[in-house]
Design a protein around this motif. Structure first.
Motif, short mmCIF file in Angstrom:
data_model
loop_
_atom_site.label_atom_id
_atom_site.label_comp_id
_atom_site.label_asym_id
_atom_site.label_seq_id
_atom_site.Cartn_x
_atom_site.Cartn_y
_atom_site.Cartn_z
N ASN A 102 0.77 -1.18 -0.07
CA ASN A 102 0.09 0.08 -0.04
C ASN A 102 1.01 1.22 0.12
OD1 ASN A 102 -2.27 -1.35 2.10
ND2 ASN A 102 -2.50 -1.23 -0.17
N TRP A 133 -4.08 8.51 -5.03
CA TRP A 133 -4.87 7.51 -4.60
C TRP A 133 -4.95 6.29 -5.76
CZ3 TRP A 133 -7.68 5.88 -0.12
CH2 TRP A 133 -8.63 5.07 -0.39
N TYR A 135 -6.25 3.22 -5.96
CA TYR A 135 -6.84 2.40 -5.03
C TYR A 135 -8.20 1.94 -5.63
CZ TYR A 135 -6.12 -0.53 -0.53
OH TYR A 135 -6.11 -1.24 0.18
N TYR A 211 -0.73 2.56 -3.05
CA TYR A 211 -0.85 1.83 -4.08
C TYR A 211 -1.61 0.62 -3.93
CZ TYR A 211 3.53 4.15 -5.31
OH TYR A 211 4.39 5.02 -5.67
N GLU A 212 -2.27 -0.13 -4.75
CA GLU A 212 -2.83 -1.42 -4.39
C GLU A 212 -1.99 -2.39 -3.96
OE1 GLU A 212 -6.07 -3.49 -6.08
OE2 GLU A 212 -6.11 -2.42 -7.82
N SER A 218 -6.55 -7.81 1.28
CA SER A 218 -6.72 -6.92 2.24
C SER A 218 -7.76 -7.52 3.41
CB SER A 218 -7.62 -5.62 1.70
OG SER A 218 -8.14 -4.86 2.88
#
Ligand code: UDP
Ligand code: MG
Length: 242
Positions: A102, A133, A135, A211-212, A218
């Motif tokens: 992330n 962002w 994400y 970041y993803e 998650s």
């Protein structure tokens, strides 16, 4: 020159897929910090992982002097793991960061530069106009809404904030005892920040890119966490949080 002790705290729950990359990033960070004003320690909390996380941590760090591994026998939640790590940190300066992709661990030296004199907490902010962002949208909307609502219930104390829920932060150790959250879930990051703002500590944002996650999944439950935020905001609104 006497170096300042720095603790990097990372909660870890079922992160076997991310750990090889984390090990690489920690090694790199340690090398990057070699010539800095900091003496680095890593505090890794294994929050009751049931995958290969404990074995991988023991193999990599079992004998390493500047790495503390603390294990929760069962999974207690992100907030609980974070608190365990924060309490075990021996540094005068404490960085928190996820065990995934992330945030970019290479930005740790940069976020530390924002901890200027008089500043107590620096919080990474992807919603800052200079941040980014990267994400999924199902996280963007609740996160943005949460910021707007916190600003409202905090009555002017958070007007300069753009992000409330970042896991990537720097704290001065002496502040932590005073702002330790009650939450054992994902509310903990917002709670730390709210308590810091209400107590008049100097909080600064650090624009960053979110970041993803590249490996693993998650662990955040969006609905449950949103409900925790709403309950906490209601308490703030009624003046129950001092
Ligand atoms: N984590 C933990 N215990 C939990 C859930 C998560 O220690 O019960 C850790 C997880 O391994 C990660 C960090 O807390 O390092 C944040 O979790 P995650 O990355 O899944 O949440 P997101 O970044 O998607 O909000
Ligand atoms: Mg994460």
């Amino acid at each position: 020159m006497k170096k300042t002790r720095l603790s990097v705290v990372t909660p870890c729950y079922n992160e076997e897929d991310s750990l090889p990359m984390i090990f690489y990033r920690f090694d790199l960070l340690e090398r990057l910090m070699n010539d800095s004003a900091y003496d680095i320690e890593f505090v890794i909390v294994d929050d009751g992982s049931r995958d290969k996380t404990p074995t991988m941590l023991a193999l990599k760090y079992g004998n390493k002097q500047n790495v503390k591994i603390i294990t929760h026998p069962t999974n207690k939640g992100f907030g609980a793991a974070l608190k365990t790590g924060l309490r075990a940190a021996s540094g005068e300066v404490v960085v928190t960061i996820d065990a995934d992709t992330n945030y970019d661990h290479e930005e740790i030296p940069e976020i530390l530069e924002h901890l200027s004199e008089g500043v107590d907490v620096v919080t990474a902010s992807p919603f800052h106009p200079e941040g980014k962002w990267n994400y999924p949208v199902h996280r963007f909307i609740p996160s943005r809404t949460v910021v707007a609502l916190y600003k409202f219930v905090l009555r002017g104390k958070a007007d300069f904030m753009h992000t409330m829920t970042s896991g990537f932060r720097v704290y001065r150790k002496y502040v932590l005892a005073d702002i330790m959250p009650e939450a054992n879930d994902f509310l903990a990051t917002a709670e730390l920040l709210v308590r810091a703002l209400l107590k008049g500590y100097q909080v600064k944002e650090y624009p960053t890119v979110l970041y993803e996650r590249k490996f693993g999944v998650s662990k955040l439950k969006t609905f449950k966490t949103t409900m925790s935020h709403l309950r906490f905001m209601w308490k703030i609104y009624r003046g129950k949080i001092r």
